[in-house]
Design a protein around this motif. Sequence first.
Motif, PDB file in Angstrom:
ATOM      1  N   TYR A  32       0.853  -0.966  -0.337  1.00  0.00           N
ATOM      2  CA  TYR A  32      -0.194  -0.133  -0.087  1.00  0.00           C
ATOM      3  C   TYR A  32       0.805   1.331  -0.235  1.00  0.00           C
ATOM      4  O   TYR A  32       2.180   0.891   0.391  1.00  0.00           O
ATOM      5  CB  TYR A  32      -1.031   0.182   1.327  1.00  0.00           C
ATOM      6  CG  TYR A  32      -1.411   1.431   1.326  1.00  0.00           C
ATOM      7  CD1 TYR A  32      -2.328   1.747   0.776  1.00  0.00           C
ATOM      8  CD2 TYR A  32      -0.664   2.199   2.344  1.00  0.00           C
ATOM      9  CE1 TYR A  32      -2.574   3.518   0.981  1.00  0.00           C
ATOM     10  CE2 TYR A  32      -1.044   3.190   2.729  1.00  0.00           C
ATOM     11  CZ  TYR A  32      -2.001   4.351   2.521  1.00  0.00           C
ATOM     12  OH  TYR A  32      -2.673   5.562   2.554  1.00  0.00           O
ATOM     13  N   PHE A  51      -2.893  -1.092  -3.770  1.00  0.00           N
ATOM     14  CA  PHE A  51      -3.666  -0.036  -3.806  1.00  0.00           C
ATOM     15  C   PHE A  51      -3.430   1.287  -2.952  1.00  0.00           C
ATOM     16  O   PHE A  51      -1.476   0.990  -2.485  1.00  0.00           O
ATOM     17  CB  PHE A  51      -4.504  -0.502  -2.128  1.00  0.00           C
ATOM     18  CG  PHE A  51      -4.963  -2.013  -2.254  1.00  0.00           C
ATOM     19  CD1 PHE A  51      -6.620  -2.607  -3.466  1.00  0.00           C
ATOM     20  CD2 PHE A  51      -4.355  -2.886  -1.390  1.00  0.00           C
ATOM     21  CE1 PHE A  51      -7.188  -3.806  -3.166  1.00  0.00           C
ATOM     22  CE2 PHE A  51      -4.814  -4.676  -2.010  1.00  0.00           C
ATOM     23  CZ  PHE A  51      -6.327  -4.583  -2.655  1.00  0.00           C
ATOM     24  N   PHE A  54      -6.337   3.420   1.614  1.00  0.00           N
ATOM     25  CA  PHE A  54      -5.790   3.295   2.862  1.00  0.00           C
ATOM     26  C   PHE A  54      -7.150   1.802   3.411  1.00  0.00           C
ATOM     27  O   PHE A  54      -6.894   0.403   3.584  1.00  0.00           O
ATOM     28  CB  PHE A  54      -5.284   3.921   3.949  1.00  0.00           C
ATOM     29  CG  PHE A  54      -5.411   2.736   5.141  1.00  0.00           C
ATOM     30  CD1 PHE A  54      -3.188   1.891   5.277  1.00  0.00           C
ATOM     31  CD2 PHE A  54      -6.040   1.916   6.222  1.00  0.00           C
ATOM     32  CE1 PHE A  54      -3.332   1.080   6.410  1.00  0.00           C
ATOM     33  CE2 PHE A  54      -5.317   1.430   7.335  1.00  0.00           C
ATOM     34  CZ  PHE A  54      -4.542   0.745   7.569  1.00  0.00           C
ATOM     35  N   PHE A  57      -7.046  -1.699   0.864  1.00  0.00           N
ATOM     36  CA  PHE A  57      -5.974  -1.971   1.669  1.00  0.00           C
ATOM     37  C   PHE A  57      -6.184  -2.220   2.400  1.00  0.00           C
ATOM     38  O   PHE A  57      -6.071  -4.160   2.696  1.00  0.00           O
ATOM     39  CB  PHE A  57      -4.576  -1.109   2.029  1.00  0.00           C
ATOM     40  CG  PHE A  57      -3.595  -2.142   2.790  1.00  0.00           C
ATOM     41  CD1 PHE A  57      -2.650  -2.695   2.261  1.00  0.00           C
ATOM     42  CD2 PHE A  57      -3.635  -1.816   4.328  1.00  0.00           C
ATOM     43  CE1 PHE A  57      -1.757  -3.521   3.373  1.00  0.00           C
ATOM     44  CE2 PHE A  57      -2.689  -2.511   4.970  1.00  0.00           C
ATOM     45  CZ  PHE A  57      -2.028  -3.519   4.249  1.00  0.00           C
TER      46      PHE A  57
END
Length: 315
Positions: A32, A51, A54, A57
């Motif tokens: 991420y 990703f 967040f 993710f």
Amino acid sequence: MKNFALIGASGYIAPRHMKAIKETKHNLAVCYDKNDSVGIIDSISPQSEFFTEFERFYDYAYKLKRTPSKQLDYVSVCSPNYLHHAHMAAGLRLGCDVICEKPLVPSVELLDDLSLIEQETGHKVYNILQLRHHEAILALKDKVEKQSRAGKYEVELTYITSRGKWYMESWKGDPRKSFGIATNIGVHFFDMLHFMFGDLVCNELHYMDDKKACGYLEYEKATVPWFLSIDANDLPVSVKGKQSTYRSITVDGEEIEFSQGFTDLHTISYQEILAGRGYGIEDARHCVETVSHIQKGQIVAPQNGRAHPFFRKLV
């Protein structure tokens, strides 16, 4: 084989973590970062999910818990300093052990909160304290432990790592996010000094601005005037125009050569963590206390013998 997630995949230090995961023969399952300049993943772990949000993710990482063979074992945190605590807490609450870059957190209060989250989740935080694995540092530590002497070692620390204008525009140049120059580039040296010379008994700050800081540390077995800077103008004349970084540690006037061997230290750190010998919250407490005191910015005039030689250029 353990499954890893990595937070902060576009950062400077992230490739060393990716390389360590690969070299220890484990799986980097998901990364991420809000920034998408992460092409390095292709050369290390092209199968990893990625990703830029967040929430997505975290949702993906949480769902992996439903499949025992895919659930995450570790979360590696390489995000900006001010996000470390939140990202470590998220990793612990995902049911993972966490491996985090320095500084772990900026204050003792946040360190104590991390300890509480460890107790709540049953999982553990590990700090990358890579200089504790450097051969030259280990050799000096062994010498200090075996040698009996009346007085303290006289140590001098100088670290100048030139940075361009981008630095002050980034999170690193914002003391609310990096916690200042001494924390951002000095914390691993302060940990190294404690590792070799024992507990800190005196911590003085002599100068600090956005680009440099200097002061005096005294440990059980050593006195240490120190100077840290990102300003190329501070480079000694002997290296100006030849190199952008100057790193020097002298012990009783003798230079300690440890400029080589840095690139593999993250892999060694991962090997130790995976073998159950990693450095946890209490190991990091000393350097967190040290930088927390410096962040307060309480400047004092240096007494005789305590000023770094470069201090006179600043006043």
